[in-house]
Design a protein around this motif. Structure first.
Motif, mmCIF file in Angstrom:
data_model
loop_
_atom_site.group_PDB
_atom_site.id
_atom_site.type_symbol
_atom_site.label_atom_id
_atom_site.label_comp_id
_atom_site.label_asym_id
_atom_site.label_seq_id
_atom_site.Cartn_x
_atom_site.Cartn_y
_atom_site.Cartn_z
ATOM 1 N N TYR A 296 0.823 -1.206 0.000
ATOM 2 C CA TYR A 296 0.000 0.000 0.000
ATOM 3 C C TYR A 296 0.862 1.263 0.000
ATOM 4 N N ALA A 297 1.991 1.224 0.700
ATOM 5 C CA ALA A 297 2.870 2.396 0.742
ATOM 6 C C ALA A 297 3.436 2.706 -0.638
ATOM 7 N N MET A 298 3.760 1.686 -1.418
ATOM 8 C CA MET A 298 4.286 1.920 -2.768
ATOM 9 C C MET A 298 3.266 2.637 -3.638
ATOM 10 N N THR A 299 2.011 2.255 -3.535
ATOM 11 C CA THR A 299 0.966 2.928 -4.305
ATOM 12 C C THR A 299 0.809 4.376 -3.853
ATOM 13 N N ALA A 300 0.807 4.592 -2.538
ATOM 14 C CA ALA A 300 0.607 5.942 -1.997
ATOM 15 C C ALA A 300 1.713 6.899 -2.427
ATOM 16 N N VAL A 301 2.911 6.378 -2.720
ATOM 17 C CA VAL A 301 4.035 7.220 -3.116
ATOM 18 C C VAL A 301 4.114 7.386 -4.634
ATOM 19 N N CYS A 302 3.962 6.294 -5.381
ATOM 20 C CA CYS A 302 4.205 6.329 -6.833
ATOM 21 C C CYS A 302 3.170 7.141 -7.597
ATOM 22 N N VAL A 303 1.912 7.072 -7.199
ATOM 23 C CA VAL A 303 0.876 7.776 -7.955
ATOM 24 C C VAL A 303 1.069 9.299 -7.909
ATOM 25 N N PRO A 304 1.269 9.912 -6.744
ATOM 26 C CA PRO A 304 1.509 11.364 -6.754
ATOM 27 C C PRO A 304 2.751 11.757 -7.556
ATOM 28 N N LEU A 305 3.756 10.889 -7.594
ATOM 29 C CA LEU A 305 4.972 11.206 -8.334
ATOM 30 C C LEU A 305 4.737 11.287 -9.844
ATOM 31 N N ALA B 8 8.607 7.543 -20.492
ATOM 32 C CA ALA B 8 9.377 6.541 -19.758
ATOM 33 C C ALA B 8 9.178 6.681 -18.252
ATOM 34 N N VAL B 9 9.218 7.919 -17.751
ATOM 35 C CA VAL B 9 9.031 8.150 -16.316
ATOM 36 C C VAL B 9 7.657 7.687 -15.875
ATOM 37 N N ALA B 10 6.619 8.074 -16.637
ATOM 38 C CA ALA B 10 5.259 7.672 -16.283
ATOM 39 C C ALA B 10 5.104 6.155 -16.333
ATOM 40 N N SER B 11 5.697 5.525 -17.351
ATOM 41 C CA SER B 11 5.591 4.071 -17.486
ATOM 42 C C SER B 11 6.232 3.361 -16.300
ATOM 43 N N VAL B 12 7.419 3.844 -15.886
ATOM 44 C CA VAL B 12 8.113 3.218 -14.750
ATOM 45 C C VAL B 12 7.295 3.365 -13.468
ATOM 46 N N LEU B 13 6.740 4.552 -13.240
ATOM 47 C CA LEU B 13 5.952 4.769 -12.026
ATOM 48 C C LEU B 13 4.681 3.921 -12.024
ATOM 49 N N PHE C 151 -3.063 13.851 -9.790
ATOM 50 C CA PHE C 151 -2.156 12.917 -9.122
ATOM 51 C C PHE C 151 -1.655 13.490 -7.789
ATOM 52 N N LEU C 152 -1.391 14.797 -7.770
ATOM 53 C CA LEU C 152 -0.951 15.418 -6.528
ATOM 54 C C LEU C 152 -2.037 15.355 -5.455
ATOM 55 N N VAL C 153 -3.278 15.600 -5.857
ATOM 56 C CA VAL C 153 -4.385 15.559 -4.896
ATOM 57 C C VAL C 153 -4.517 14.165 -4.279
ATOM 58 N N LEU C 154 -4.222 13.128 -5.073
ATOM 59 C CA LEU C 154 -4.357 11.755 -4.574
ATOM 60 C C LEU C 154 -3.341 11.418 -3.485
#
Length: 388
Positions: free
Chosen positions: A60-69, A82-87, A151-154
């Protein structure tokens, strides 16, 4: 809210960064495959280590961090895709880490409520988040004219979810504790080696996994579906999350209904999934908005029925001490189907919709036959420990 908010615009967002339809299909399909195939490892890991809770929180922590990024992708120039695909792939990896452990915990806690209802309520609440998350993204996009602000709001619901998990940890029962129908017998840790890959699981479980993989291949990612209706001008890009939210609402209602039916009439309710999936491409790739919306509602309903009943049936087929492994094996086979389905849809959706619809229909006929075989050969009911 967080990951479904992201998924609701993943296709159009990648497209806005310059990705082609094939790239969108491969990335979103690979994302689903990552979320599923890696569970083959994380499920066995959970059963061996009994670290179900730790794996759940990490995922769950990985999701909470990667989506706003994802908000940084539009600002890195040609590297944006590429950045979006990796995240996106990292977020899906978090899903893979947490899901087998989470499902094993849910199966344990739903012993007294009925697993059909237990998983159905879970799925319905999940769909509530899936309904609200896309609306949050749509609202932010409408207010600012930019998808990345959503994404930032999430980041806010992501942080809240981690706080809730911290409160829940001490209340979750141990998966290692005997279940009421185990007769007080404590199970040993699962074997290492091939057994951790599910070779000791029932044949009916593996046939069932293959059938589910075929239906998953037909349930194309929303990324591909939304890419096409936005590309054809049927829906503006900012409204794509709203369409996704409607699909999730349909999925929540279907999950509740099918979960109750599962406890009353058994796994026969799963036979409805291939029939629904076979119809979806004929509708979602039409040129009339009303028809497309009906197809998306059916797409959401099919996903809701499958997600709410598949895990409940697996809990009946497999002993408690092997469930995390079984959920991992099931997800891995589904992942192969998701990847092939995403690539197939991405390659054919622009110029060969009829061929895509025919291919999906053929897959669903095979899925229906496999499900019928499994249901005939595997009597549903409480599973005595060690009997399969």
């Amino acid at each position: 809210m967080v990951y479904e908010g992201m998924r609701s615009v993943a296709g159009p967002f990648l497209g806005s960064l310059g990705a082609s339809a094939l790239t969108v299909g491969v990335v979103t399909g690979a994302g689903e495959a990552t979320a599923l195939v890696l569970r083959l490892v994380t499920g066995a890991w959970a059963d061996r280590s009994q670290q179900h809770w730790r794996l759940t929180v990490t995922g769950y922590a990985m999701t909470a961090v990667c989506v706003p990024l994802l908000a940084i992708a539009p600002f890195v120039g040609a590297a944006g895709v590429a950045v979006a695909s990796v995240l996106i792939l990292l977020e899906r990896t978090g899903k893979a880490i947490r899901s087998p452990s989470k499902s094993a915990l849910l199966a344990r806690m739903a012993t007294h409520t009925g697993r059909g209802r237990g998983f159905a309520v879970h799925q319905a609440l999940d769909q509530v988040g899936a309904f609200v998350g896309p609306l949050v993204v749509a609202g932010a996009a409408a207010a600012t004219g930019e998808l990345w602000t959503g994404f930032l709001v999430l980041a806010v619901p992501g942080a809240v979810s981690l706080l809730l998990l911290a409160q829940l940890r001490r209340r979750v029962p141990s998966v290692a504790a005997p279940e009421p129908d185990d007769g007080g017998v404590s199970h040993p840790h699962p074997q290492r080696g091939l057994a951790a890959l599910g070779t000791d699981l029932p044949r009916s479980f593996h046939l069932f996994s293959l059938a589910v993989a075929l239906t998953t291949a037909g349930l194309m990612t929303f990324g591909v579906i939304s890419f096409r209706f936005v590309d054809r001008g049927l829906v503006p890009i900012a409204a794509a999350p709203v369409v996704y939210a409607v699909a999730m609402a349909c999925g929540a209602l279907a999950a509740l209904a099918s979960g109750d039916l599962f406890d009353r009439v058994g796994a026969r309710v799963l036979l409805a999934v291939p029939a629904l999936v076979a119809v979806v491409p004929l509708l979602v790739y039409a040129d009339e908005l009303a028809v497309v919306l009906v197809g998306i509602a059916l797409w959401g309903a099919a996903a809701g029925v499958q997600d709410s009943t598949v895990k409940a049936y697996v809990a009946d087929l497999v002993p408690g001490r092997r469930r995390a492994t079984a959920y991992g094996v099931l997800a891995a086979v589904q992942g192969v189907g998701a990847l092939l389905g995403g690539a197939l849809a991405g390659a054919l959706v622009v110029h060969h919709v009829a061929a895509l619809a025919a291919g999906i229909a053929a897959l669903q006929v095979a899925a229906f036959v496999l499900l019928a075989v499994v249901l005939r050969t595997s009597a549903r009911g409480p599973l005595p420990a060690g009997s399969r």
